[in-house]
Design an enzyme around this catalytic site. Structure first.
Site, mmCIF file in Angstrom:
data_model
loop_
_atom_site.group_PDB
_atom_site.id
_atom_site.type_symbol
_atom_site.label_atom_id
_atom_site.label_comp_id
_atom_site.label_asym_id
_atom_site.label_seq_id
_atom_site.Cartn_x
_atom_site.Cartn_y
_atom_site.Cartn_z
ATOM 1 N N GLU A 165 8.488 2.435 -14.118
ATOM 2 C CA GLU A 165 7.710 3.597 -13.691
ATOM 3 C C GLU A 165 7.936 3.872 -12.201
ATOM 4 O OE1 GLU A 165 3.718 2.308 -14.668
ATOM 5 O OE2 GLU A 165 4.587 1.111 -16.294
ATOM 6 N N HIS B 189 5.089 7.323 -15.779
ATOM 7 C CA HIS B 189 4.946 6.031 -16.466
ATOM 8 C C HIS B 189 5.902 5.951 -17.667
ATOM 9 C CE1 HIS B 189 2.947 2.829 -18.701
ATOM 10 N NE2 HIS B 189 2.018 2.687 -17.823
ATOM 11 N N ARG C 69 -3.014 13.222 -17.598
ATOM 12 C CA ARG C 69 -2.258 13.047 -18.849
ATOM 13 C C ARG C 69 -3.048 13.453 -20.092
ATOM 14 N NH1 ARG C 69 -1.921 6.533 -20.172
ATOM 15 N NH2 ARG C 69 -4.048 5.965 -19.578
ATOM 16 N N ASP D 177 3.976 -7.472 -15.684
ATOM 17 C CA ASP D 177 3.312 -6.258 -15.185
ATOM 18 C C ASP D 177 3.345 -6.344 -13.662
ATOM 19 O OD1 ASP D 177 0.185 -4.582 -16.118
ATOM 20 O OD2 ASP D 177 1.842 -4.004 -14.786
ATOM 21 N N ARG E 205 0.999 7.410 -26.709
ATOM 22 C CA ARG E 205 1.653 6.108 -26.438
ATOM 23 C C ARG E 205 3.158 6.282 -26.421
ATOM 24 N NH1 ARG E 205 -0.144 2.793 -23.608
ATOM 25 N NH2 ARG E 205 -2.007 2.367 -24.845
HETATM 26 O O1 TA6 Z 1 1.796 0.476 -15.768
HETATM 27 C C1 TA6 Z 1 1.465 -0.699 -16.494
HETATM 28 C C2 TA6 Z 1 0.035 -0.563 -16.982
HETATM 29 O O2 TA6 Z 1 -0.847 -0.372 -15.898
HETATM 30 C C3 TA6 Z 1 -0.303 -1.797 -17.821
HETATM 31 O O3 TA6 Z 1 -1.213 -2.644 -17.130
HETATM 32 C C4 TA6 Z 1 -0.892 -1.216 -19.112
HETATM 33 O O4 TA6 Z 1 -2.280 -1.026 -19.001
HETATM 34 C C5 TA6 Z 1 -0.118 0.099 -19.202
HETATM 35 O O5 TA6 Z 1 -0.103 0.579 -17.859
HETATM 36 C C6 TA6 Z 1 -0.641 1.085 -20.224
HETATM 37 O O6 TA6 Z 1 -1.812 1.663 -19.771
HETATM 38 P P1 TA6 Z 1 -2.540 2.743 -20.745
HETATM 39 O O7 TA6 Z 1 -3.745 3.210 -19.991
HETATM 40 O O8 TA6 Z 1 -1.561 3.855 -21.013
HETATM 41 O O9 TA6 Z 1 -2.841 1.977 -22.020
#
Ligand code: TA6
Length: 303
Positions: free
Chosen positions: A275, A171, A101, A215, A75
């Protein structure tokens, strides 16, 4: 599996780049040069931290609840979303944002740049697990160049006989003072898909400020944008090439609580994702024998 000792012998750079094993058993590259410090987990080629020496506060954010674990996403930092962004188009059981990832990557090169920055390149080798989810012949490489500027180059080579399509994102979680004290400039006039407020296509009016879950996937834009942080008195400039989408995301309270790993109770207030991507209309078709590269460059300046 390459050991830490083998990595340090082959790719270590005295005082600038070393490899160590985390308590999770995952291997982490630690970078420290006169311009900046950074750390990168070899699983996912996941850059977890970057702080130029000119900055008293990190630029890339990592959750205080972030845990390194084999096969699990981390995270924060810069997750590599590939070979799809978001949910898989057809298989709900496949991982969101693809498998890159959470897979082990191999270090293939390291070096010092003429300006003193540190360079590290990693490669994701396809295997039977990746082929189950994505049956194509591809070579994915990430080069990171760590200095006062952070440059990341994500390169996809089609090593097969037939074309394929990818969507992708770097991201990046950026460290901010508080979500209520920042705005994103540079995307005015761009069209975006709003993943929170229904699937209507909208047009950005002016700078983006935040007062609820946001988002958005901005499409057909190659433009540079920036995070302006009044409290920190800093601008983070986000330049890119080979990318036509930019995603802007803050989970806000309810989603942050559901996710539970953003640093309770309000760690989410100190991060903002901007991102650089190729998603939705901007998916990329890569012909057999050709390569596509997406590049981002981050730097800071006083505001
Ligand atoms: O890029 C934004 C997003 O798609 C959000 O909708 C949220 O899900 C975030 O990515 C985090 O995704 P993850 O799979 O890392 O929890």
């Amino acid at each position: 599996m390459t050991t830490v000792q083998q990595l340090n012998t082959q790719f270590g750079i005295d005082k600038h780049l070393s490899f160590c094993e985390d308590v999770s058993g995952l291997i982490v590259a630690e970078i420290s040069n006169p311009q900046a410090t950074a750390s990168l987990c070899l699983q996912g080629a996941h850059l977890m931290a970057w702080q130029p020496r000119s900055q008293s506060v990190p630029v890339v954010w990592l959750s205080r609840d972030a845990k390194l674990a084999a096969g699990k996403s981390i995270r924060g930092g810069v997750p590599v979303c590939w070979p799809w962004f978001g949910a898989h188009a057809a298989e709900s059981g496949f991982p969101a944002h693809g498998f890159a990832r959470t897979m082990p990557w191999r270090v293939i090169e390291s070096g010092k740049e003429p300006n003193g920055a540190t360079r590290l390149t990693l490669r994701l080798e396809e295997n039977e697990k990746t082929r189950v989810q994505w049956p194509h012949d591809a070579r994915l490489e990430l080069t990171v160049i760590v200095g006062e500027t952070l440059r990341m180059e994500l390169s996809t080579e089609n090593t097969g006989e037939s074309d394929f399509v990818i969507s992708e994102a770097l991201h990046t979680y950026f460290k901010i003072s508080d979500i209520g004290a920042v705005r994103v400039s540079g995307l005015a006039g761009c069209d975006y898909w709003d993943k929170v407020g229904g699937s209507a296509l909208n047009k950005q009016d002016g700078a983006i400020s935040f007062a609820s879950e946001t988002d958005r996937v901005y499409i057909n834009t190659a433009t540079e944008c920036s995070i302006e942080d009044d409290r920190l008195g800093r601008r983070i400039r986000i330049a890119k090439s080979g990318s036509l989408s930019t995603v802007v995301w803050t989970p806000w309270t309810a989603k942050a609580e559901r996710m539970g790993d953003l640093g309770q109770p309000d760690g989410w207030r100190e991060m903002l994702c901007v991102e650089s991507a190729n998603a939705i209309e901007n998916i990329v078709r890569i012909a057999a024998g050709t390569r596509h590269t997406m590049v981002v460059e981050y730097c800071t300046e006083p505001l």
